[in-house]
Design an enzyme around this catalytic site. Structure first.
Site, PDB file in Angstrom:
ATOM      1  N   ASP A 153      -4.681   3.789   1.596  1.00  0.00           N
ATOM      2  CA  ASP A 153      -5.912   3.932   2.195  1.00  0.00           C
ATOM      3  C   ASP A 153      -5.723   3.173   3.633  1.00  0.00           C
ATOM      4  OD1 ASP A 153      -8.446   4.275   3.558  1.00  0.00           O
ATOM      5  OD2 ASP A 153      -9.317   4.849   1.656  1.00  0.00           O
ATOM      6  N   TYR A 165     -11.779   7.751  12.936  1.00  0.00           N
ATOM      7  CA  TYR A 165     -12.694   7.470  13.922  1.00  0.00           C
ATOM      8  C   TYR A 165     -13.315   5.996  13.765  1.00  0.00           C
ATOM      9  CZ  TYR A 165     -14.717   8.261   9.197  1.00  0.00           C
ATOM     10  OH  TYR A 165     -14.746   8.372   7.908  1.00  0.00           O
TER      11      TYR A 165
HETATM   12  C1  LIG Z   1     -14.089   5.217   6.197  1.00  0.00           C
HETATM   13  C2  LIG Z   1     -13.488   5.291   5.082  1.00  0.00           C
HETATM   14  C3  LIG Z   1     -13.148   6.455   4.338  1.00  0.00           C
HETATM   15  C4  LIG Z   1     -13.660   7.600   5.047  1.00  0.00           C
HETATM   16  O1  LIG Z   1     -13.214   8.802   4.392  1.00  0.00           O
HETATM   17  P1  LIG Z   1     -13.757  10.241   4.749  1.00  0.00           P
HETATM   18  O2  LIG Z   1     -13.515  11.185   3.592  1.00  0.00           O
HETATM   19  O3  LIG Z   1     -12.987  10.566   5.868  1.00  0.00           O
HETATM   20  O4  LIG Z   1     -15.283  10.358   5.086  1.00  0.00           O
HETATM   21  C5  LIG Z   1     -12.208   6.350   3.166  1.00  0.00           C
HETATM   22  N1  LIG Z   1     -11.755   5.260   2.833  1.00  0.00           N
HETATM   23  C6  LIG Z   1     -11.908   4.186   3.482  1.00  0.00           C
HETATM   24  C7  LIG Z   1     -11.519   2.936   2.818  1.00  0.00           C
HETATM   25  C8  LIG Z   1     -12.781   4.047   4.444  1.00  0.00           C
HETATM   26  O5  LIG Z   1     -13.251   2.627   4.824  1.00  0.00           O
END
Ligand SMILES: *Cc1c(COP(=O)(O)O)cnc(C)c1O
Length: 425
Positions: free
Chosen positions: A209, A234
């Site tokens: 991630d 974003y």
């Molecule tokens: C911001 C963030 C997300 C966002 O996930 P979405 O499904 O796009 O809302 C996922 N994993 C991490 C570690 C984040 O910081």
């Protein structure tokens, strides 16, 4: 005494200082939340106007010739410049959560049944596999798909030793390990190279991630042997609220005949516009598309990527380290005495671009800061995150933030704010 001249000196020497002018900044706030929602680049505003007024407004359906290729084209650009991957390994699509679901399902379809992650990981990285396991346990218990958690250091994050320890207990050929490159809470930067080596040796797959590292930490997916990755656009990529995420699949895995998306959407069909009767998935990375992409949001991702390419990700990383180092220097001298605890690694090579401070009154302090237009963020139960986005944060911002926080602490101004306030997100 805090030295204002020193901050000014650092800004004067900063090679990336000129990029700040290229963002929409109309107020006096000190914005330290670029790790949650990046600022709006001026060129994005122009790009959006063009997309909405000319392409949609004037050209209407004829614009699809151009729009159809855009999610793959920006994916390729991202792959080659900020992710250390190749053409055909990355697409812009959906959000991180859906991309995690698609990749985990494809991994399970191709024989993986043990999903591993650390307890401290971001909620969606835990909830998605948890729900998949729960569902499969009901539908096909014979598959025995399970989720294993391991504990990692709350400040330093997961290490190759932690990962090796848990992989040694199981059959690696059946496993997939989900990890965050930069931890959302502590800001710890995982050693992707060392961890991927351990994962590879056991026969397991890695899924990274990249939400808190893309656009601020150089990433080398191919070189370190990463199998899969997801990330959002974003935060440090400034794509705007809800801009779609990206997904990476290593070329080797794309060759696996069982590695396909669980969602048979028409955008993942090999010959989409022949409207065939049967689902025949794309052989390339496009197999992970679902349906119509949100074009206006996809368009908004590119300008900041171009800016990061122009600035150079190594230089961005260097400035990020200088900003976090400068803040920690000020913190140690002026703030630590107010009962804060540092929940981010001291060593700049072991952290991303945010610093997290723990405090029993973290929520109240965050509210007091908001009240004077200083915007960090708060993560329950007791962490204040200070995001230092290198393209638009100046050293003077770090200085001013320290002065204001010190004042709140010295005069105990946070006492005027009750726990009733809520500033998540
Ligand atoms: C911001 C963030 C997300 C966002 O996930 P979405 O499904 O796009 O809302 C996922 N994993 C991490 C570690 C984040 O910081």
């Amino acid at each position: 005494m805090l030295k204002l001249d020193y901050a000014r000196e650092l800004d004067k020497k900063d090679q990336l200082a000129k990029f700040r002018e290229r963002f929409v900044i109309n107020d006096e706030s000190i914005y330290l939340d670029g790790n949650s929602l990046g600022r709006l680049p001026i060129s994005t505003k122009e790009q959006l106007e063009k997309c909405v007024l000319n392409e949609w407004g004037d050209d209407l359906i004829r614009s699809w010739d151009k729009w159809l290729l855009i999610a793959r084209r920006i994916g390729d650009k991202l792959a080659k410049t900020l992710l250390g991957a190749q053409e055909g390994e990355v697409v812009i699509t959906d959000n991180v959560t859906i991309n995690l679901y698609k990749l985990l399902s494809a991994a399970i379809d191709s024989g993986r049944s043990i999903i591993i992650t650390n307890k401290e990981n971001f909620p969606t990285d835990k909830y998605v596999p948890e729900r998949i396991c729960q569902r499969l346990a009901q539908l096909c218990p014979q598959l025995n798909v399970q989720l294993l958690y391991f504990e990692s250091d709350p400040v330093y994050g997961p290490t190759s030793i932690d990962v090796a320890k848990i992989l040694n207990k199981i059959d690696g050929e059946k496993a997939l390990v989900i990890l965050s490159h930069v931890d959302y809470k502590s800001g710890a930067l995982a050693d992707m190279k060392a961890i991927n080596k351990v994962i590879k040796e056991s026969g397991a797959l890695s899924l990274w991630d990249l939400c808190h590292s893309v656009g601020v930490v150089p990433i080398k997916l191919n070189e370190t042997g990463a199998d899969l990755a997801v990330g959002c656009t974003y935060k440090y990529l400034n794509g705007g609220p809800g801009s779609p995420a990206f997904l990476y699949v290593n070329k080797n895995l794309l060759g696996n005949k069982n590695f396909f998306s669980p969602i048979g959407g028409w955008f993942s069909q090999k010959n989409q516009f022949s409207f065939g009767d049967k689902y025949d998935p794309h052989t390339g990375i496009e197999r992970f598309f679902t349906g119509t992409p949100p074009i206006i949001s996809v368009v908004a991702i590119e300008p900041a990527i171009d800016m990061l390419i122009e600035a150079g990700i190594e230089k961005v990383r260097k400035k990020s380290n200088e900003l976090t180092n400068y803040f920690l220097y000020l913190y140690n001298k002026h703030l630590r005495k107010y009962d804060f605890t540092l929940v981010t690694p001291q060593d700049s090579t072991k952290r991303g671009s945010h610093i997290s401070l723990g405090h029993g009154k973290a929520l109240e302090i965050s509210l007091a800061l908001r009240n004077i237009n200083v915007i960090p963020d708060f993560r329950p139960p007791d962490v204040i995150r200070i995001g230092l986005a290198p393209l638009y944060i100046r050293f003077i911002d770090v200085y001013n933030f320290t002065v204001k926080l010190k004042e709140i602490m010295e005069n105990k101004k946070y006492k005027e704010y009750s726990k009733k306030g809520n500033i998540v997100p």
